[in-house]
Motif scaffolding. Structure first.
Motif, short mmCIF file in Angstrom:
data_model
loop_
_atom_site.label_atom_id
_atom_site.label_comp_id
_atom_site.label_asym_id
_atom_site.label_seq_id
_atom_site.Cartn_x
_atom_site.Cartn_y
_atom_site.Cartn_z
N MET A 192 -2.93 -2.85 -0.32
CA MET A 192 -1.72 -2.64 -1.11
C MET A 192 -1.51 -3.82 -2.05
SD MET A 192 2.22 -2.21 0.20
CE MET A 192 1.75 -0.98 1.41
N SER A 193 -1.12 -3.53 -3.30
CA SER A 193 -0.82 -4.57 -4.27
C SER A 193 0.50 -4.25 -4.93
CB SER A 193 -1.94 -4.67 -5.32
OG SER A 193 -1.59 -5.57 -6.34
N ASP B 225 3.48 -5.88 -7.21
CA ASP B 225 3.90 -7.03 -8.01
C ASP B 225 5.24 -7.54 -7.49
OD1 ASP B 225 5.43 -8.20 -10.55
OD2 ASP B 225 3.27 -8.29 -10.96
N GLU C 211 -0.81 1.85 2.18
CA GLU C 211 -1.80 0.82 1.93
C GLU C 211 -2.79 1.30 0.86
OE1 GLU C 211 -2.09 -2.19 3.12
OE2 GLU C 211 -0.41 -2.13 4.53
N VAL D 233 -1.14 0.55 -5.82
CA VAL D 233 -0.96 -0.57 -6.74
C VAL D 233 0.33 -0.33 -7.52
CG1 VAL D 233 -1.90 -1.81 -8.72
CG2 VAL D 233 -3.45 -0.94 -6.94
N ARG E 220 -1.77 4.38 -8.63
CA ARG E 220 -1.57 3.17 -9.43
C ARG E 220 -0.39 3.41 -10.38
NH1 ARG E 220 -6.00 -0.33 -9.42
NH2 ARG E 220 -5.22 -1.26 -11.34
#
Length: 267
Positions: free
Chosen positions: A1-2, A4, A17, A20, A38
């Motif tokens: 998982m990304s 910001d 997980e 993005v 994403r």
């Protein structure tokens, strides 16, 4: 998982997980974001939005409650292949809208451009290709493999048959059932849609040269007269009007590859 660090995510949202989440995103209450999703920068999911599949959402797109984006295609031939949905930037996707991923047989990608408005309960089926600045009004629907070029407007409750192309700047009337290609700048209406003329309002709103519009109006009668074959009429128009970009666009559309016929005037 990304995710910001500038993203704002409601505690009731579920982010799988692998997802993005870009800078400045806002994900509201009870949203669900799948592992292969994403989200670009400043994407907003207001609440109760489900984004699944291998799906990318472009910058500054806003999705309203109860939209379902990136679910598997409604195609009985689909067997779980890793197909995609690619949505561009600055789209407005309203309540209950559905967009499916592609199928292997259709190239594997459903693609949506930039700056489009999808009103309530619109449907974009598998393998559709949608351009920029398109408007689909409430309950307008696209079957699989449709191509919708820039600046098309679809009226409420209109429906388009699979593999049909809607040319740039076309206007589809409300409640119309479209079963054949619509030429660029064409205006169609009727339960089984007929070509009623040209979308002159759309052309004028985009500040199209008036002389080019007038020449195009004359060509419409030449293309759809009852004399000769459609092919010979198209060839004749191409020879007589080589310098008008609107006419050249229609000729290119009508001579392009398609599996459908063309929507014709009534009678």
């Amino acid at each position: 998982m990304s995710i910001d660090p500038t993203a704002e995510i409601h505690p009731s949202a579920v982010i799988d997980e692998g997802a993005v989440i870009g800078a400045g995103c806002k994900i509201g209450a009870f949203c669900a974001v799948g592992p292969d999703v994403r989200l670009g920068e400043r994407v907003t999911l207001l609440s109760h939005v489900a984004v699944a599949g291998k799906t990318s959402i472009g910058d500054e797109t806003t999705i309203w409650p109860f939209a379902s984006i990136g679910q598997v295609p409604q195609d009985l031939k689909y067997r779980g292949e890793p197909t995609e949905l690619v949505v561009g930037a600055r789209n407005h996707i309203r309540e209950h809208t559905t967009m499916s991923t592609g199928t292997v047989g259709g190239g594997g990608i459903t693609r949506v451009g930039d700056g489009n408005l999808f009103m309530m309960s619109t449907h974009v089926a598998h393998d559709c290709i949608i351009g920029n600045n398109v408007i689909m009004a409430n309950n307008a629907t696209l079957a699989g493999h449709c191509v919708v070029e820039d600046f098309v407007v679809m009226g409420g409750l209109s429906a388009v048959h699979q593999h049909v192309r809607l040319g740039r700047g076309a206007m589809i009337g409300g409640l119309a059932g479209v079963v054949a290609d619509v030429i660029p700048y064409g205006s169609v209406a009727g339960e089984r849609a007929h070509l009623m003329g040209l979308n002159l309002v759309g052309l004028k709103r985009r500040a199209t040269d008036r002389a080019q519009i007038n020449e195009l109006r004359g060509v419409f009668g030449e293309l759809f007269s009852k004399e000769g074959t459609l092919q010979t009429r198209v060839e004749a128009v191409a020879q007589k009007h080589p310098d008008n970009p609107l006419i050249a666009e229609i000729i290119a559309f009508m001579t392009g590859e398609t599996s459908r016929s063309f929507t014709q005037p009534p009678g």
